[in-house]
Design a protein around this motif. Structure first.
Motif, PDB file in Angstrom:
ATOM      1  N   TYR A 201       0.835  -1.212   0.000  1.00  0.00           N
ATOM      2  CA  TYR A 201       0.000   0.000   0.000  1.00  0.00           C
ATOM      3  C   TYR A 201       0.866   1.257   0.000  1.00  0.00           C
ATOM      4  CZ  TYR A 201      -3.750   3.212   1.318  1.00  0.00           C
ATOM      5  OH  TYR A 201      -4.647   4.242   1.343  1.00  0.00           O
ATOM      6  N   GLU A 202       1.912   1.262   0.813  1.00  0.00           N
ATOM      7  CA  GLU A 202       2.795   2.427   0.856  1.00  0.00           C
ATOM      8  C   GLU A 202       3.530   2.604  -0.460  1.00  0.00           C
ATOM      9  OE1 GLU A 202       5.207   1.578   4.219  1.00  0.00           O
ATOM     10  OE2 GLU A 202       3.794   2.459   5.669  1.00  0.00           O
ATOM     11  N   ARG A 206       3.469   5.916  -3.023  1.00  0.00           N
ATOM     12  CA  ARG A 206       4.659   6.581  -3.562  1.00  0.00           C
ATOM     13  C   ARG A 206       4.612   6.612  -5.092  1.00  0.00           C
ATOM     14  NH1 ARG A 206       7.108   3.374   0.465  1.00  0.00           N
ATOM     15  NH2 ARG A 206       7.885   1.915  -1.122  1.00  0.00           N
ATOM     16  N   VAL A 207       4.171   5.510  -5.690  1.00  0.00           N
ATOM     17  CA  VAL A 207       4.079   5.465  -7.153  1.00  0.00           C
ATOM     18  C   VAL A 207       3.061   6.476  -7.654  1.00  0.00           C
ATOM     19  CG1 VAL A 207       3.378   4.023  -9.101  1.00  0.00           C
ATOM     20  CG2 VAL A 207       4.865   3.075  -7.341  1.00  0.00           C
ATOM     21  N   HIS A 208       1.907   6.561  -6.961  1.00  0.00           N
ATOM     22  CA  HIS A 208       0.873   7.506  -7.380  1.00  0.00           C
ATOM     23  C   HIS A 208       1.376   8.947  -7.276  1.00  0.00           C
ATOM     24  CE1 HIS A 208      -2.774  10.035  -6.715  1.00  0.00           C
ATOM     25  NE2 HIS A 208      -3.175   9.357  -7.779  1.00  0.00           N
ATOM     26  N   LEU A 209       2.061   9.290  -6.194  1.00  0.00           N
ATOM     27  CA  LEU A 209       2.602  10.640  -6.050  1.00  0.00           C
ATOM     28  C   LEU A 209       3.628  10.934  -7.136  1.00  0.00           C
ATOM     29  CD1 LEU A 209       3.032  10.879  -2.166  1.00  0.00           C
ATOM     30  CD2 LEU A 209       1.327  12.046  -3.581  1.00  0.00           C
ATOM     31  N   ALA A 210       4.449   9.946  -7.460  1.00  0.00           N
ATOM     32  CA  ALA A 210       5.440  10.142  -8.527  1.00  0.00           C
ATOM     33  C   ALA A 210       4.756  10.368  -9.871  1.00  0.00           C
ATOM     34  CB  ALA A 210       6.370   8.935  -8.600  1.00  0.00           C
ATOM     35  N   MET A 211       3.667   9.641 -10.132  1.00  0.00           N
ATOM     36  CA  MET A 211       2.949   9.812 -11.390  1.00  0.00           C
ATOM     37  C   MET A 211       2.275  11.177 -11.455  1.00  0.00           C
ATOM     38  SD  MET A 211       1.292   5.995 -11.650  1.00  0.00           S
ATOM     39  CE  MET A 211       0.227   6.430 -13.018  1.00  0.00           C
ATOM     40  N   VAL A 212       1.645  11.593 -10.353  1.00  0.00           N
ATOM     41  CA  VAL A 212       0.979  12.898 -10.341  1.00  0.00           C
ATOM     42  C   VAL A 212       1.990  14.024 -10.556  1.00  0.00           C
ATOM     43  CG1 VAL A 212      -0.292  14.523  -8.876  1.00  0.00           C
ATOM     44  CG2 VAL A 212      -0.946  12.110  -8.930  1.00  0.00           C
TER      45      VAL A 212
END
Length: 254
Positions: A201-202, A206-212
Protein backbone atom coordinates in the motif's frame (compact mmCIF):
# COMPACT_ATOMS: atom_id res chain seq x y z
CA UNK A 1 2.15 2.45 -20.86
CA UNK A 2 5.86 2.70 -20.28
CA UNK A 3 8.49 0.21 -21.30
CA UNK A 4 7.69 -3.24 -22.51
CA UNK A 5 7.25 -6.00 -19.98
CA UNK A 6 7.75 -9.58 -21.14
CA UNK A 7 5.59 -12.24 -19.54
CA UNK A 8 6.07 -15.97 -19.19
CA UNK A 9 3.28 -16.83 -21.61
CA UNK A 10 4.82 -14.84 -24.45
CA UNK A 11 6.95 -16.65 -27.00
CA UNK A 12 9.21 -14.45 -29.08
CA UNK A 13 8.77 -14.83 -32.80
CA UNK A 14 8.33 -13.04 -36.12
CA UNK A 15 5.42 -14.96 -37.59
CA UNK A 16 2.44 -13.40 -39.42
CA UNK A 17 0.39 -13.96 -36.25
CA UNK A 18 2.95 -12.14 -34.11
CA UNK A 19 2.91 -9.17 -36.47
CA UNK A 20 -0.86 -8.68 -36.26
CA UNK A 21 -1.95 -5.70 -34.12
CA UNK A 22 -2.98 -6.72 -30.62
CA UNK A 23 -6.55 -5.41 -30.83
CA UNK A 24 -7.13 -7.39 -34.02
CA UNK A 25 -6.02 -10.61 -32.32
CA UNK A 26 -8.14 -9.88 -29.25
CA UNK A 27 -11.26 -9.49 -31.40
CA UNK A 28 -10.48 -12.67 -33.34
CA UNK A 29 -9.80 -14.75 -30.21
CA UNK A 30 -12.85 -13.41 -28.38
CA UNK A 31 -15.09 -14.10 -31.38
CA UNK A 32 -13.72 -17.63 -31.65
CA UNK A 33 -14.46 -18.32 -27.98
CA UNK A 34 -18.02 -16.98 -28.28
CA UNK A 35 -18.67 -19.16 -31.33
CA UNK A 36 -17.23 -22.20 -29.56
CA UNK A 37 -19.52 -21.64 -26.57
CA UNK A 38 -22.53 -21.24 -28.89
CA UNK A 39 -21.88 -24.60 -30.57
CA UNK A 40 -24.25 -27.40 -29.50
CA UNK A 41 -22.50 -29.90 -27.28
CA UNK A 42 -23.96 -32.81 -29.30
CA UNK A 43 -21.95 -31.73 -32.38
CA UNK A 44 -18.85 -33.60 -31.21
CA UNK A 45 -17.16 -33.42 -34.60
CA UNK A 46 -17.36 -29.59 -34.55
CA UNK A 47 -15.05 -29.36 -31.55
CA UNK A 48 -12.53 -31.51 -33.37
CA UNK A 49 -12.70 -29.01 -36.23
CA UNK A 50 -12.10 -26.16 -33.76
CA UNK A 51 -9.05 -27.98 -32.41
CA UNK A 52 -7.71 -28.29 -35.96
CA UNK A 53 -8.25 -24.57 -36.52
CA UNK A 54 -6.27 -23.73 -33.37
CA UNK A 55 -3.58 -26.18 -34.46
CA UNK A 56 -3.34 -24.28 -37.73
CA UNK A 57 -2.98 -20.98 -35.85
CA UNK A 58 -0.25 -22.49 -33.66
CA UNK A 59 1.57 -23.75 -36.74
CA UNK A 60 1.34 -20.34 -38.42
CA UNK A 61 2.67 -18.70 -35.25
CA UNK A 62 5.43 -21.32 -34.83
CA UNK A 63 4.21 -22.14 -31.30
CA UNK A 64 5.08 -25.75 -30.35
CA UNK A 65 2.30 -28.03 -29.14
CA UNK A 66 4.18 -28.68 -25.90
CA UNK A 67 4.26 -24.95 -25.13
CA UNK A 68 0.46 -24.80 -25.34
CA UNK A 69 -0.20 -28.09 -23.55
CA UNK A 70 1.94 -27.17 -20.54
CA UNK A 71 -0.07 -23.99 -20.07
CA UNK A 72 -3.39 -25.79 -20.23
CA UNK A 73 -2.74 -26.92 -16.66
CA UNK A 74 -4.49 -23.74 -15.54
CA UNK A 75 -7.85 -25.38 -16.26
CA UNK A 76 -7.33 -28.22 -13.78
CA UNK A 77 -10.00 -26.84 -11.35
CA UNK A 78 -12.56 -26.94 -14.17
CA UNK A 79 -11.54 -30.50 -14.99
CA UNK A 80 -12.13 -31.51 -11.36
CA UNK A 81 -15.56 -29.89 -11.47
CA UNK A 82 -16.42 -31.64 -14.74
CA UNK A 83 -15.35 -35.04 -13.40
CA UNK A 84 -17.85 -34.73 -10.54
CA UNK A 85 -20.83 -33.87 -12.74
CA UNK A 86 -21.66 -37.44 -13.90
CA UNK A 87 -21.80 -38.56 -10.25
CA UNK A 88 -23.99 -35.77 -8.85
CA UNK A 89 -26.30 -34.87 -11.74
CA UNK A 90 -29.84 -36.22 -11.84
CA UNK A 91 -31.75 -37.90 -14.66
CA UNK A 92 -31.34 -41.21 -16.52
CA UNK A 93 -28.18 -43.17 -15.74
CA UNK A 94 -25.97 -45.36 -17.89
CA UNK A 95 -23.24 -47.89 -17.14
CA UNK A 96 -19.67 -46.79 -17.97
CA UNK A 97 -16.83 -49.11 -16.92
CA UNK A 98 -19.05 -50.56 -14.22
CA UNK A 99 -20.06 -47.16 -12.85
CA UNK A 100 -23.58 -45.77 -12.94
CA UNK A 101 -23.26 -42.28 -14.35
CA UNK A 102 -25.83 -39.64 -15.18
CA UNK A 103 -26.31 -39.11 -18.91
CA UNK A 104 -26.97 -35.40 -18.45
CA UNK A 105 -23.90 -35.22 -16.21
CA UNK A 106 -21.75 -36.86 -18.87
CA UNK A 107 -22.94 -34.35 -21.46
CA UNK A 108 -22.38 -31.51 -19.00
CA UNK A 109 -18.84 -32.73 -18.23
CA UNK A 110 -18.08 -32.99 -21.95
CA UNK A 111 -19.49 -29.51 -22.52
CA UNK A 112 -17.36 -27.94 -19.77
CA UNK A 113 -14.19 -29.80 -20.70
CA UNK A 114 -14.17 -29.30 -24.44
CA UNK A 115 -15.32 -25.68 -24.48
CA UNK A 116 -13.10 -24.72 -21.57
CA UNK A 117 -10.06 -26.38 -23.12
CA UNK A 118 -10.59 -24.70 -26.49
CA UNK A 119 -11.13 -21.33 -24.83
CA UNK A 120 -7.98 -21.65 -22.72
CA UNK A 121 -5.98 -22.82 -25.76
CA UNK A 122 -7.14 -19.77 -27.73
CA UNK A 123 -6.14 -17.51 -24.83
CA UNK A 124 -2.73 -19.18 -24.56
CA UNK A 125 -2.11 -18.64 -28.27
CA UNK A 126 -3.14 -15.00 -27.93
CA UNK A 127 -0.75 -14.49 -25.02
CA UNK A 128 2.02 -16.45 -26.75
CA UNK A 129 1.95 -14.16 -29.80
CA UNK A 130 1.27 -10.79 -28.15
CA UNK A 131 3.56 -8.83 -25.86
CA UNK A 132 1.87 -7.76 -22.68
CA UNK A 133 2.32 -4.05 -23.29
CA UNK A 134 0.84 -4.43 -26.79
CA UNK A 135 -2.07 -6.42 -25.34
CA UNK A 136 -2.88 -3.65 -22.85
CA UNK A 137 -2.67 -1.03 -25.58
CA UNK A 138 -4.93 -3.20 -27.72
CA UNK A 139 -7.54 -3.32 -24.97
CA UNK A 140 -7.29 0.45 -24.65
CA UNK A 141 -7.78 0.83 -28.40
CA UNK A 142 -10.90 -1.35 -28.18
CA UNK A 143 -12.34 1.22 -25.75
CA UNK A 144 -12.08 -0.92 -22.67
CA UNK A 145 -12.70 1.15 -19.51
CA UNK A 146 -9.39 3.02 -18.96
CA UNK A 147 -9.46 2.29 -15.23
CA UNK A 148 -9.59 -1.47 -15.83
CA UNK A 149 -6.72 -1.25 -18.31
CA UNK A 150 -4.62 0.72 -15.84
CA UNK A 151 -5.37 -1.70 -13.01
CA UNK A 152 -4.31 -4.61 -15.23
CA UNK A 153 -1.15 -2.73 -16.19
CA UNK A 154 -0.18 -2.07 -12.57
CA UNK A 155 -0.98 -5.65 -11.58
CA UNK A 156 1.42 -6.90 -14.22
CA UNK A 157 4.15 -4.41 -13.38
CA UNK A 158 4.06 -4.77 -9.61
CA UNK A 159 2.98 -8.39 -9.29
CA UNK A 160 6.59 -9.50 -9.65
CA UNK A 161 7.71 -6.98 -7.01
CA UNK A 162 5.17 -8.28 -4.51
CA UNK A 163 6.20 -11.85 -5.29
CA UNK A 164 9.82 -10.92 -4.62
CA UNK A 165 8.82 -9.31 -1.32
CA UNK A 166 7.04 -12.52 -0.31
CA UNK A 167 10.12 -14.56 -1.22
CA UNK A 168 12.45 -12.31 0.80
CA UNK A 169 10.12 -12.42 3.80
CA UNK A 170 9.99 -16.23 3.60
CA UNK A 171 13.81 -16.40 3.46
CA UNK A 172 14.03 -14.06 6.45
CA UNK A 173 11.65 -16.26 8.47
CA UNK A 174 13.54 -19.42 7.58
CA UNK A 175 16.87 -17.75 8.43
CA UNK A 176 15.49 -17.22 11.93
CA UNK A 177 14.51 -20.86 12.27
CA UNK A 178 10.79 -20.46 11.55
CA UNK A 179 8.92 -23.26 9.80
CA UNK A 180 5.14 -23.28 9.47
CA UNK A 181 4.01 -26.73 10.58
CA UNK A 182 0.54 -26.23 11.97
CA UNK A 183 -2.23 -23.87 13.06
CA UNK A 184 -0.13 -22.51 15.91
CA UNK A 185 2.08 -20.81 13.31
CA UNK A 186 -0.79 -19.17 11.44
CA UNK A 187 -0.46 -16.05 13.57
CA UNK A 188 3.05 -15.44 12.24
CA UNK A 189 1.88 -15.95 8.67
CA UNK A 190 -1.04 -13.57 9.25
CA UNK A 191 1.31 -10.87 10.56
CA UNK A 192 3.55 -11.45 7.54
CA UNK A 193 0.58 -10.99 5.22
CA UNK A 194 -0.37 -7.80 7.04
CA UNK A 195 3.16 -6.41 6.77
CA UNK A 196 3.20 -7.26 3.05
CA UNK A 197 -0.12 -5.47 2.56
CA UNK A 198 1.08 -2.32 4.33
CA UNK A 199 4.35 -2.34 2.39
CA UNK A 200 2.50 -2.74 -0.92
CA UNK A 201 0.00 0.00 0.00
CA UNK A 202 2.79 2.43 0.86
CA UNK A 203 4.57 1.60 -2.39
CA UNK A 204 1.34 2.30 -4.26
CA UNK A 205 1.07 5.72 -2.61
CA UNK A 206 4.66 6.58 -3.56
CA UNK A 207 4.08 5.46 -7.15
CA UNK A 208 0.87 7.51 -7.38
CA UNK A 209 2.60 10.64 -6.05
CA UNK A 210 5.44 10.14 -8.53
CA UNK A 211 2.95 9.81 -11.39
CA UNK A 212 0.98 12.90 -10.34
CA UNK A 213 4.19 14.92 -10.12
CA UNK A 214 4.86 13.95 -13.74
CA UNK A 215 1.48 15.10 -15.02
CA UNK A 216 -0.69 12.01 -14.56
CA UNK A 217 -4.35 13.03 -14.92
CA UNK A 218 -6.21 9.70 -14.80
CA UNK A 219 -5.18 8.24 -18.14
CA UNK A 220 -1.97 6.70 -19.41
CA UNK A 221 -0.39 8.26 -22.52
CA UNK A 222 -0.27 6.20 -25.71
CA UNK A 223 3.15 6.69 -27.24
CA UNK A 224 2.53 4.68 -30.41
CA UNK A 225 -0.77 4.36 -32.25
CA UNK A 226 -1.08 1.02 -34.08
CA UNK A 227 -3.59 0.92 -36.91
CA UNK A 228 -4.64 -2.31 -38.58
CA UNK A 229 -4.90 -2.61 -42.34
CA UNK A 230 -7.79 -4.26 -44.15
CA UNK A 231 -5.51 -7.18 -45.01
CA UNK A 232 -4.64 -7.75 -41.35
CA UNK A 233 -8.31 -7.74 -40.37
CA UNK A 234 -9.04 -10.24 -43.16
CA UNK A 235 -6.16 -12.49 -42.08
CA UNK A 236 -7.31 -12.47 -38.44
CA UNK A 237 -10.96 -12.98 -39.43
CA UNK A 238 -10.13 -16.34 -41.03
CA UNK A 239 -10.26 -18.10 -37.65
CA UNK A 240 -13.65 -16.84 -36.36
CA UNK A 241 -15.25 -17.07 -39.82
CA UNK A 242 -14.17 -20.68 -40.24
CA UNK A 243 -15.41 -21.40 -36.71
CA UNK A 244 -18.73 -19.72 -37.51
CA UNK A 245 -19.18 -21.95 -40.55
CA UNK A 246 -18.53 -25.02 -38.40
CA UNK A 247 -20.97 -23.79 -35.74
CA UNK A 248 -23.77 -23.17 -38.24
CA UNK A 249 -23.19 -26.57 -39.81
CA UNK A 250 -23.31 -28.16 -36.36
CA UNK A 251 -26.71 -26.61 -35.65
CA UNK A 252 -27.95 -27.60 -39.10
CA UNK A 253 -27.01 -31.27 -38.72
CA UNK A 254 -28.69 -31.70 -35.32
Amino acid sequence: MGAGHAHKLYRHGDSPVHRLPAHVKVVAAFSFVLITVATPREAVWAFGAYALLLTGVAAAAHVPAGFVLRRLVVEVPFVAFAVLLPFVAEGPHTEVLGLSLSESGLWGAWNVLVKGTLGVAASVLLAATTELRALLLGLQRLRMPPLLVQIASFMVRYGDLITDDMRRMRIAREARGFSARGPRHWGVLARTAGALFIRSYERGERVHLAMVSRGYAGTMPVVDEVRATRGQWSYAAALPLAALAVCLLGWTLL
